[in-house]
Design an enzyme around this catalytic site. Structure first.
Site, PDB file in Angstrom:
ATOM      1  N   ASP A   1      -1.007  -0.957  11.051  1.00  0.00           N
ATOM      2  CA  ASP A   1      -1.320  -0.909   9.486  1.00  0.00           C
ATOM      3  C   ASP A   1      -1.882  -2.311   9.039  1.00  0.00           C
ATOM      4  O   ASP A   1      -2.569  -2.571   7.955  1.00  0.00           O
ATOM      5  CB  ASP A   1      -0.725  -0.133   8.695  1.00  0.00           C
ATOM      6  CG  ASP A   1       0.754  -0.819   8.423  1.00  0.00           C
ATOM      7  OD1 ASP A   1       0.845  -1.920   9.216  1.00  0.00           O
ATOM      8  OD2 ASP A   1       1.515  -0.355   7.556  1.00  0.00           O
TER       9      ASP A   1
ATOM     10  N   LYS B   1       0.856  -1.119   0.175  1.00  0.00           N
ATOM     11  CA  LYS B   1      -0.050   0.090   0.082  1.00  0.00           C
ATOM     12  C   LYS B   1       0.754   1.197  -0.178  1.00  0.00           C
ATOM     13  O   LYS B   1       1.959   1.013   0.271  1.00  0.00           O
ATOM     14  CB  LYS B   1      -0.955   0.018   1.341  1.00  0.00           C
ATOM     15  CG  LYS B   1      -0.202   0.147   2.512  1.00  0.00           C
ATOM     16  CD  LYS B   1       0.058   1.367   3.086  1.00  0.00           C
ATOM     17  CE  LYS B   1       0.666   1.439   4.738  1.00  0.00           C
ATOM     18  NZ  LYS B   1       1.603   2.651   4.675  1.00  0.00           N
TER      19      LYS B   1
END
Length: 269
Positions: free
Chosen positions: A132, A8
């Site tokens: 995350d 990401k």
């Protein structure tokens, strides 16, 4: 079972405040990209974890995939498995590669053993591994806040654009990245800016880590400037670095422009 944990990027990263637990509250848009590892999980007589590709520091028992398996095995009495990870996403690069591997391990084990763990429960397991990690359970563009483990929808229109990620091989630890940061609230709402045209992001969407890390590693700013010179509509550092990315209106081939760095390029979904 074979899955492909993807990386990401952070589009904007505001470090809002330091928490009582020592972590920081942030505001960011997490956006999945196609740079991926390969993760295979098969039934075995005893548990084992193996890796190829980029060398992963530390022992196998400390790997996040191992921790994900042990966590679920403790609650669901799982049969032993063999986990084989082909690591291609750079480590310490601001791409969340290790977190993705752990989250995809949770999702794959849920499917392999037909555990019936809900999306929300999978996210809770992932939060126990890393800040995350939970993002990769749903794995879609999200506005992320608090430690980066709470999510909300975001209106961002960049699907179909071309992205180039450039990793110069500089490993930046989280501790190193946060050491020079002064937490503060942004004057503008990130979600509002990102809902507008990408042509307005350059001077308004910031990564708070850049101010100090560019001084320590001038090469990072050089790469960012070069991405703009090559026509990027927006360029920035992802996470705490050192990967830089540029978003372009049309397909490019920038491998000749960055011959000495790891590079991935492709369309955004």
């Amino acid at each position: 079972m074979l899955v492909f944990p993807n990386a990401k990027i952070n589009i904007g990263l505001n470090i809002v405040e330091k928490r009582a637990d020592g972590f920081h509250n942030i505001e960011s848009c997490f956006y999945p990209v196609g740079w991926s590892d390969a993760l295979e999980i098969t039934l075995a007589e005893s548990f084992s974890f193996h890796t190829d590709g980029i060398a992963i520091p530390g022992s196998t028992k400390d790997n996040l995939c191992t921790k994900a398996y042990e966590m679920l095995a403790s609650d669901y009495d799982l049969l032993p498995v063999r986990i084989h990870l082909l690591k291609t996403v750079p480590i310490g690069a601001g791409l969340g590669g290790g977190s993705a591997d752990a989250a995809f391990t949770i999702k794959a084990l849920n499917q392999l053993f037909d555990l019936g763990i809900s999306i929300e429960e999978q996210e809770q397991y992932a939060r126990r591994i890393g800040s995350d990690c939970a993002f990769f359970i749903r794995n879609r563009p999200m506005y992320c806040f608090e430690k980066g483990d709470k999510f909300d929808t975001i209106d961002i229109q960049i699907s179909g654009k071309w992205i180039v990620l450039v990793n110069p091989g500089i490993h930046i630890s989280t501790v190193e990245a946060y050491s020079g940061v002064v937490a503060k609230r942004s004057a503008e709402d990130l979600r509002t800016i990102l809902s507008g045209p990408i042509t307005e992001w350059k001077d308004r969407v910031h990564n708070d880590f850049e101010a100090t890390l560019f001084k320590k590693f001038p090469l990072l700013e050089t790469i960012k400037d070069k991405l703009y010179d090559l026509g990027a509509q927006y360029a920035a550092m992802s996470g705490s670095g050192s990967t830089m990315f540029g978003i372009f209106e049309h397909e490019q081939n920038l491998k000749p422009d960055f011959p000495h760095f790891r590079l991935w390029q492709g369309f955004l979904k």
